[in-house]
Design a protein around this motif. Structure first.
Motif, PDB file in Angstrom:
ATOM      1  N   LYS A  17     -75.504  -1.655 -84.352  1.00  0.00           N
ATOM      2  CA  LYS A  17     -75.519  -1.644 -82.889  1.00  0.00           C
ATOM      3  C   LYS A  17     -76.167  -0.339 -82.461  1.00  0.00           C
ATOM      4  O   LYS A  17     -75.640   0.737 -82.730  1.00  0.00           O
ATOM      5  CB  LYS A  17     -74.105  -1.776 -82.348  1.00  0.00           C
ATOM      6  CG  LYS A  17     -74.077  -2.172 -80.908  1.00  0.00           C
ATOM      7  CD  LYS A  17     -72.749  -2.783 -80.524  1.00  0.00           C
ATOM      8  CE  LYS A  17     -72.891  -3.358 -79.119  1.00  0.00           C
ATOM      9  NZ  LYS A  17     -71.708  -4.053 -78.695  1.00  0.00           N
ATOM     10  N   THR A  49     -75.363 -11.457 -84.406  1.00  0.00           N
ATOM     11  CA  THR A  49     -74.186 -11.421 -85.261  1.00  0.00           C
ATOM     12  C   THR A  49     -73.988 -12.661 -86.126  1.00  0.00           C
ATOM     13  O   THR A  49     -73.251 -12.608 -87.102  1.00  0.00           O
ATOM     14  CB  THR A  49     -72.914 -11.200 -84.413  1.00  0.00           C
ATOM     15  OG1 THR A  49     -72.775 -12.289 -83.486  1.00  0.00           O
ATOM     16  CG2 THR A  49     -72.984  -9.880 -83.668  1.00  0.00           C
ATOM     17  N   THR A  50     -74.650 -13.756 -85.783  1.00  0.00           N
ATOM     18  CA  THR A  50     -74.425 -15.000 -86.520  1.00  0.00           C
ATOM     19  C   THR A  50     -75.719 -15.660 -86.992  1.00  0.00           C
ATOM     20  O   THR A  50     -75.940 -15.838 -88.184  1.00  0.00           O
ATOM     21  CB  THR A  50     -73.641 -16.009 -85.643  1.00  0.00           C
ATOM     22  OG1 THR A  50     -72.450 -15.383 -85.157  1.00  0.00           O
ATOM     23  CG2 THR A  50     -73.270 -17.250 -86.434  1.00  0.00           C
ATOM     24  N   TRP A  73     -78.796  -4.611 -80.599  1.00  0.00           N
ATOM     25  CA  TRP A  73     -78.649  -4.522 -82.048  1.00  0.00           C
ATOM     26  C   TRP A  73     -79.996  -4.297 -82.707  1.00  0.00           C
ATOM     27  O   TRP A  73     -81.015  -4.769 -82.221  1.00  0.00           O
ATOM     28  CB  TRP A  73     -78.059  -5.818 -82.613  1.00  0.00           C
ATOM     29  CG  TRP A  73     -76.636  -6.027 -82.293  1.00  0.00           C
ATOM     30  CD1 TRP A  73     -75.567  -5.718 -83.060  1.00  0.00           C
ATOM     31  CD2 TRP A  73     -76.112  -6.622 -81.116  1.00  0.00           C
ATOM     32  NE1 TRP A  73     -74.402  -6.071 -82.431  1.00  0.00           N
ATOM     33  CE2 TRP A  73     -74.710  -6.630 -81.226  1.00  0.00           C
ATOM     34  CE3 TRP A  73     -76.670  -7.148 -79.947  1.00  0.00           C
ATOM     35  CZ2 TRP A  73     -73.868  -7.146 -80.242  1.00  0.00           C
ATOM     36  CZ3 TRP A  73     -75.851  -7.651 -78.962  1.00  0.00           C
ATOM     37  CH2 TRP A  73     -74.464  -7.640 -79.114  1.00  0.00           C
TER      38      TRP A  73
END
Length: 78
Positions: free
Chosen positions: A65, A47-48, A71
């Motif tokens: 997802k 996510t980052t 993911w």
């Protein structure tokens, strides 16, 4: 004729910084339009870290997802 390629990279079970290092290494040989499909189960990387790397290195990034805690990240070289 240009041939676009898709590489698959499974980094499940790895944590940062190994996730990012594996993505950096795998994406180094991508040509314009090529894709790197990453399977990841480490939330900060998915996510980052990987999206930030993609942005900083001229790649489009799509995150999906695919299962609880998993993911699929599609990086495309611009």
């Amino acid at each position: 004729m240009i041939t676009l390629t898709t590489k698959n990279l499974d980094i499940t079970g790895k944590v940062c910084p190994y996730c990012l290092l594996a993505v950096q290494k795998a994406s180094a040989s991508l040509q314009k339009g090529d894709e790197l499909l990453v399977s990841c189960d480490h939330p900060p990387a998915a996510t980052t870290t990987i999206p930030k790397f993609a942005e900083d290195n001229g790649m489009n990034c799509a995150i999906k997802k695919s299962a609880p805690g998993l993911w699929e990240i599609r990086l495309t070289k611009k």
